[in-house]
Motif scaffolding. Structure first.
Motif, PDB file in Angstrom:
ATOM      1  N   GLU A  47     -50.509 -16.318 -24.250  1.00  0.00           N
ATOM      2  CA  GLU A  47     -49.964 -17.870 -24.201  1.00  0.00           C
ATOM      3  C   GLU A  47     -50.406 -18.422 -22.963  1.00  0.00           C
ATOM      4  O   GLU A  47     -50.566 -19.760 -23.044  1.00  0.00           O
ATOM      5  N   GLU A  48     -50.379 -17.999 -21.704  1.00  0.00           N
ATOM      6  CA  GLU A  48     -51.091 -18.524 -20.748  1.00  0.00           C
ATOM      7  C   GLU A  48     -52.572 -19.184 -20.987  1.00  0.00           C
ATOM      8  O   GLU A  48     -52.755 -20.293 -20.522  1.00  0.00           O
ATOM      9  N   ARG A  49     -53.222 -18.532 -21.648  1.00  0.00           N
ATOM     10  CA  ARG A  49     -54.580 -18.796 -21.693  1.00  0.00           C
ATOM     11  C   ARG A  49     -54.611 -19.871 -22.630  1.00  0.00           C
ATOM     12  O   ARG A  49     -55.698 -20.696 -22.385  1.00  0.00           O
ATOM     13  N   LEU A  50     -53.515 -19.802 -23.716  1.00  0.00           N
ATOM     14  CA  LEU A  50     -53.865 -21.149 -24.726  1.00  0.00           C
ATOM     15  C   LEU A  50     -53.264 -22.381 -24.029  1.00  0.00           C
ATOM     16  O   LEU A  50     -53.953 -23.203 -24.392  1.00  0.00           O
ATOM     17  N   GLU A  51     -52.373 -22.238 -23.099  1.00  0.00           N
ATOM     18  CA  GLU A  51     -52.059 -23.346 -22.291  1.00  0.00           C
ATOM     19  C   GLU A  51     -52.968 -24.208 -21.528  1.00  0.00           C
ATOM     20  O   GLU A  51     -53.490 -25.246 -21.463  1.00  0.00           O
ATOM     21  N   VAL A  52     -53.925 -23.157 -20.817  1.00  0.00           N
ATOM     22  CA  VAL A  52     -55.171 -23.944 -20.191  1.00  0.00           C
ATOM     23  C   VAL A  52     -56.212 -24.151 -21.141  1.00  0.00           C
ATOM     24  O   VAL A  52     -56.944 -25.212 -20.582  1.00  0.00           O
TER      25      VAL A  52
END
Length: 287
Positions: free
Chosen positions: A53-58
């Motif tokens: 999820e965090e990597r998708l936001e970045v």
């Protein structure tokens, strides 16, 4: 439509500056976008230790080159805190310093210089375009005429269409009028002298409205180059006339002296009587 004409003319004149400004910003943003995309992909997006999820936001902001380009223009010209907070919270706090430096250098300094160049170009076009200069001169003349008409109507107490020296002296005696005339570089301390300067020298009678409009327009402001050149030509012409008069007087003086010498030489050949007359003239001259 003067304002619209000025804007369109300034845009046409600044087309070259706009092109180079876009090229400069594009080059800077491309370099920084490529750098961030590569750094984030190797150090964060490709690491499985971080949550998906965090990597998708970045990834939404810096996952590809085009996304990085859009994010960099957003940081430079738009809402930069969300991108800065995302990188500092999800990746590293060092990106906060990077985003602030980018905003100060690119978003503030470079963009500010570009805006200043555009403003300078606008003033340059406004001061060099013939149509704009003619319209500004016409508006200035109309405004001056309106002010002088109001001044004339205030001074003309009897309503006869003329301003006498007494009426002018009474009007200029008010401090507000003196301050207003002083704003146009007219010294109102000497009311009579100012009246004579405004009044046409080749006309008799009292001051008319046209004379007031022309006279104040001629006197207000500082001396122009045209006025100085005309004064210089008049001084040179006067100097030339004085030199010619001096040479003429000198020639006449030398001519009379030569005539006296000729007469004296003639008397020396007339015998004793001539010499006696010559001596008598000399004695009378010495007296």
């Amino acid at each position: 439509f003067d304002s619209l004409y000025l804007m369109t003319t300034a845009l046409k004149g600044s087309a070259l500056i706009l092109t180079w400004a876009c090229v400069l910003l594009l080059v800077l943003q491309v370099l920084i976008a490529l750098l961030l995309n590569q750094v984030l992909y190797d150090a964060y997006l490709d690491e499985t230790s971080f949550s998906i999820e965090e990597r998708l936001e970045v990834f939404e902001y810096f996952g590809t080159f085009t996304r990085s380009m859009l994010s960099m223009f957003e940081i430079t010209l738009g809402n930069w805190p969300p991108v800065c907070r995302l990188l500092s919270e999800k990746v590293s706090e060092w990106f906060m310093l990077l985003c602030i430096l980018h905003k100060l250098v690119i978003g503030f300094a470079v963009v500010g210089v570009i805006n200043g160049v555009f403003i300078q170009e606008t003033f340059k076009v406004a001061s060099s375009d013939n149509q704009i200069m003619m319209r500004q001169k016409e508006r200035s003349s109309n405004l001056h005429e309106m002010k002088m008409r109001q001044l004339f109507l205030e001074a003309d107490n009897d309503g006869d269409g003329f301003v006498s020296a007494d009426e002018w002296r009474e009007l200029v005696s008010h401090p507000a009028v003196q301050l207003w005339l002083g704003s146009m570089d007219l010294d109102a301390a000497d009311a009579d002298g100012l009246y004579e300067l405004i009044h046409d020298l080749d006309q008799d009678g009292d001051l008319t409205m046209d004379e007031l409009i022309r006279g104040v327009a001629r006197l207000k402001g500082t001396a122009r180059s045209y006025d100085l050149q005309m004064l210089l030509r008049q001084v040179l012409a006067l100097t030339d006339s004085v030199d010619k008069l001096k040479r003429s007087v000198d020639r006449k003086s030398r001519g009379e002296s030569d005539q006296d010498e000729i007469e004296l030489n003639d008397t020396s050949d007339t015998g004793g009587e001539g010499r006696v007359a010559h001596l008598m003239k000399g004695a009378a001259w010495r007296r």
